[in-house]
Design a protein around this motif. Structure first.
Motif, mmCIF file in Angstrom:
data_model
loop_
_atom_site.group_PDB
_atom_site.id
_atom_site.type_symbol
_atom_site.label_atom_id
_atom_site.label_comp_id
_atom_site.label_asym_id
_atom_site.label_seq_id
_atom_site.Cartn_x
_atom_site.Cartn_y
_atom_site.Cartn_z
ATOM 1 N N LEU A 39 -26.121 -13.885 6.139
ATOM 2 C CA LEU A 39 -25.216 -12.931 5.485
ATOM 3 C C LEU A 39 -23.814 -13.515 5.331
ATOM 4 O O LEU A 39 -23.164 -13.307 4.294
ATOM 5 C CB LEU A 39 -25.168 -11.621 6.267
ATOM 6 C CG LEU A 39 -26.451 -10.801 6.233
ATOM 7 C CD1 LEU A 39 -26.321 -9.571 7.130
ATOM 8 C CD2 LEU A 39 -26.814 -10.394 4.818
ATOM 9 N N ALA A 40 -23.357 -14.238 6.320
ATOM 10 C CA ALA A 40 -22.040 -14.875 6.221
ATOM 11 C C ALA A 40 -22.020 -15.904 5.092
ATOM 12 O O ALA A 40 -21.075 -15.948 4.289
ATOM 13 C CB ALA A 40 -21.669 -15.532 7.553
ATOM 14 N N MET A 41 -23.062 -16.710 4.997
ATOM 15 C CA MET A 41 -23.123 -17.736 3.947
ATOM 16 C C MET A 41 -23.267 -17.106 2.562
ATOM 17 O O MET A 41 -22.662 -17.574 1.593
ATOM 18 C CB MET A 41 -24.271 -18.708 4.209
ATOM 19 C CG MET A 41 -24.090 -19.570 5.438
ATOM 20 S SD MET A 41 -22.608 -20.580 5.357
ATOM 21 C CE MET A 41 -21.567 -19.756 6.533
ATOM 22 N N LEU A 42 -24.052 -16.038 2.470
ATOM 23 C CA LEU A 42 -24.185 -15.344 1.184
ATOM 24 C C LEU A 42 -22.851 -14.723 0.769
ATOM 25 O O LEU A 42 -22.461 -14.784 -0.407
ATOM 26 C CB LEU A 42 -25.273 -14.272 1.263
ATOM 27 C CG LEU A 42 -26.705 -14.798 1.300
ATOM 28 C CD1 LEU A 42 -27.673 -13.681 1.686
ATOM 29 C CD2 LEU A 42 -27.102 -15.400 -0.039
ATOM 30 N N SER A 43 -22.138 -14.149 1.720
ATOM 31 C CA SER A 43 -20.824 -13.551 1.421
ATOM 32 C C SER A 43 -19.848 -14.623 0.955
ATOM 33 O O SER A 43 -19.113 -14.427 -0.019
ATOM 34 C CB SER A 43 -20.267 -12.842 2.658
ATOM 35 O OG SER A 43 -21.118 -11.803 3.049
ATOM 36 N N VAL A 75 -16.843 -17.453 -3.429
ATOM 37 C CA VAL A 75 -16.613 -18.697 -4.173
ATOM 38 C C VAL A 75 -16.981 -18.527 -5.641
ATOM 39 O O VAL A 75 -16.236 -18.938 -6.533
ATOM 40 C CB VAL A 75 -17.391 -19.875 -3.537
ATOM 41 C CG1 VAL A 75 -17.394 -21.089 -4.450
ATOM 42 C CG2 VAL A 75 -16.801 -20.218 -2.189
ATOM 43 N N LEU A 76 -18.115 -17.875 -5.908
ATOM 44 C CA LEU A 76 -18.494 -17.746 -7.317
ATOM 45 C C LEU A 76 -17.588 -16.770 -8.050
ATOM 46 O O LEU A 76 -17.305 -16.960 -9.233
ATOM 47 C CB LEU A 76 -19.974 -17.387 -7.467
ATOM 48 C CG LEU A 76 -20.471 -15.972 -7.333
ATOM 49 C CD1 LEU A 76 -20.380 -15.249 -8.668
ATOM 50 C CD2 LEU A 76 -21.926 -16.007 -6.913
ATOM 51 N N MET A 118 -27.890 -10.932 -7.648
ATOM 52 C CA MET A 118 -28.990 -11.695 -7.048
ATOM 53 C C MET A 118 -28.725 -11.971 -5.567
ATOM 54 O O MET A 118 -29.600 -11.776 -4.717
ATOM 55 C CB MET A 118 -29.187 -13.014 -7.793
ATOM 56 C CG MET A 118 -30.334 -13.850 -7.244
ATOM 57 S SD MET A 118 -30.454 -15.473 -8.011
ATOM 58 C CE MET A 118 -29.027 -16.285 -7.335
ATOM 59 N N LEU A 119 -27.511 -12.392 -5.238
ATOM 60 C CA LEU A 119 -27.188 -12.688 -3.846
ATOM 61 C C LEU A 119 -27.190 -11.424 -2.985
ATOM 62 O O LEU A 119 -27.613 -11.464 -1.823
ATOM 63 C CB LEU A 119 -25.846 -13.413 -3.756
ATOM 64 C CG LEU A 119 -25.829 -14.824 -4.341
ATOM 65 C CD1 LEU A 119 -24.423 -15.407 -4.320
ATOM 66 C CD2 LEU A 119 -26.789 -15.731 -3.606
ATOM 67 N N ILE A 120 -26.759 -10.302 -3.541
ATOM 68 C CA ILE A 120 -26.832 -9.035 -2.808
ATOM 69 C C ILE A 120 -28.291 -8.650 -2.575
ATOM 70 O O ILE A 120 -28.658 -8.181 -1.494
ATOM 71 C CB ILE A 120 -26.057 -7.930 -3.549
ATOM 72 C CG1 ILE A 120 -24.553 -8.201 -3.459
ATOM 73 C CG2 ILE A 120 -26.394 -6.543 -2.979
ATOM 74 C CD1 ILE A 120 -23.697 -7.305 -4.341
ATOM 75 N N ILE A 172 -30.037 -8.036 1.051
ATOM 76 C CA ILE A 172 -30.786 -6.823 1.402
ATOM 77 C C ILE A 172 -32.171 -7.197 1.912
ATOM 78 O O ILE A 172 -32.653 -6.659 2.907
ATOM 79 C CB ILE A 172 -30.869 -5.864 0.194
ATOM 80 C CG1 ILE A 172 -29.479 -5.282 -0.087
ATOM 81 C CG2 ILE A 172 -31.890 -4.756 0.438
ATOM 82 C CD1 ILE A 172 -29.376 -4.543 -1.409
ATOM 83 N N TRP A 173 -32.817 -8.133 1.248
ATOM 84 C CA TRP A 173 -34.146 -8.558 1.673
ATOM 85 C C TRP A 173 -34.095 -9.126 3.093
ATOM 86 O O TRP A 173 -34.928 -8.810 3.933
ATOM 87 C CB TRP A 173 -34.711 -9.592 0.696
ATOM 88 C CG TRP A 173 -36.093 -10.016 1.035
ATOM 89 C CD1 TRP A 173 -37.253 -9.379 0.705
ATOM 90 C CD2 TRP A 173 -36.471 -11.171 1.794
ATOM 91 N NE1 TRP A 173 -38.321 -10.071 1.213
ATOM 92 C CE2 TRP A 173 -37.876 -11.170 1.884
ATOM 93 C CE3 TRP A 173 -35.762 -12.194 2.398
ATOM 94 C CZ2 TRP A 173 -38.571 -12.167 2.552
ATOM 95 C CZ3 TRP A 173 -36.456 -13.177 3.073
ATOM 96 C CH2 TRP A 173 -37.855 -13.153 3.138
ATOM 97 N N ILE A 174 -33.095 -9.964 3.374
ATOM 98 C CA ILE A 174 -32.966 -10.568 4.706
ATOM 99 C C ILE A 174 -32.747 -9.499 5.773
ATOM 100 O O ILE A 174 -33.370 -9.513 6.826
ATOM 101 C CB ILE A 174 -31.833 -11.616 4.723
ATOM 102 C CG1 ILE A 174 -32.256 -12.851 3.930
ATOM 103 C CG2 ILE A 174 -31.445 -12.002 6.148
ATOM 104 C CD1 ILE A 174 -31.139 -13.855 3.680
ATOM 105 N N VAL A 175 -31.849 -8.563 5.495
ATOM 106 C CA VAL A 175 -31.532 -7.524 6.474
ATOM 107 C C VAL A 175 -32.758 -6.642 6.771
ATOM 108 O O VAL A 175 -32.926 -6.171 7.896
ATOM 109 C CB VAL A 175 -30.343 -6.668 5.983
ATOM 110 C CG1 VAL A 175 -30.155 -5.413 6.817
ATOM 111 C CG2 VAL A 175 -29.078 -7.506 5.993
#
Length: 125
Positions: free
Chosen positions: A81-85, A90-91, A107-109, A113-116
């Motif tokens: 989650l930290a890396m996705l944030s 950055v993007l 897509m990243l959100i 959600i899938w990871i959580v």
């Protein structure tokens, strides 16, 4: 299976394993996904190597938890989650096309959600 094919699976397994080991020490490089690829490829080219990865005291528990129940340890979820944030930030700063920004952010959100929503291993803290 031909020798060439078996060697190709072994090469993929060892390369993925090496990247997974490096990822255990380099903060931005994931390790578990590379280890999962390593076990998958080793299962096809070197079942003994796949068994060794699964029984490894450092890397094995995460791989086995994923294979058995699709579980992701809590610490791995937080890191992802930290890396996705960070990726979203950055993007948002660097990408100029609004539609691309929006699409990648959505897509990243979705990935977050899938990871959580993945279960945690029974022994996870």
């Amino acid at each position: 299976m031909s020798t060439t094919r078996r060697l190709a699976w072994q090469l993929l397994a060892w390369t993925s394993f090496a990247l997974g080991v490096i990822g255990a020490f380099v903060p931005l490089l994931p390790s578990t996904c590379f280890l999962l690829v390593a076990v998958w490829a080793a299962s096809k080219g070197s079942p003994r190597f796949a068994r060794w990865i699964r029984s490894h005291p450092r890397f094995g528990p995460a791989v086995v938890a994923w294979e058995e129940s699709g579980a992701i340890p809590r610490h791995a979820k937080w890191m992802a989650l930290a890396m996705l944030s960070l990726s979203v930030v950055v993007l948002l700063i660097t990408v100029s096309l609004w539609w691309l920004k929006l699409g990648l952010t959505v897509m990243l959100i979705g990935i977050a959600i899938w990871i959580v929503t993945r279960p945690e291993p029974a022994s996870s803290s």
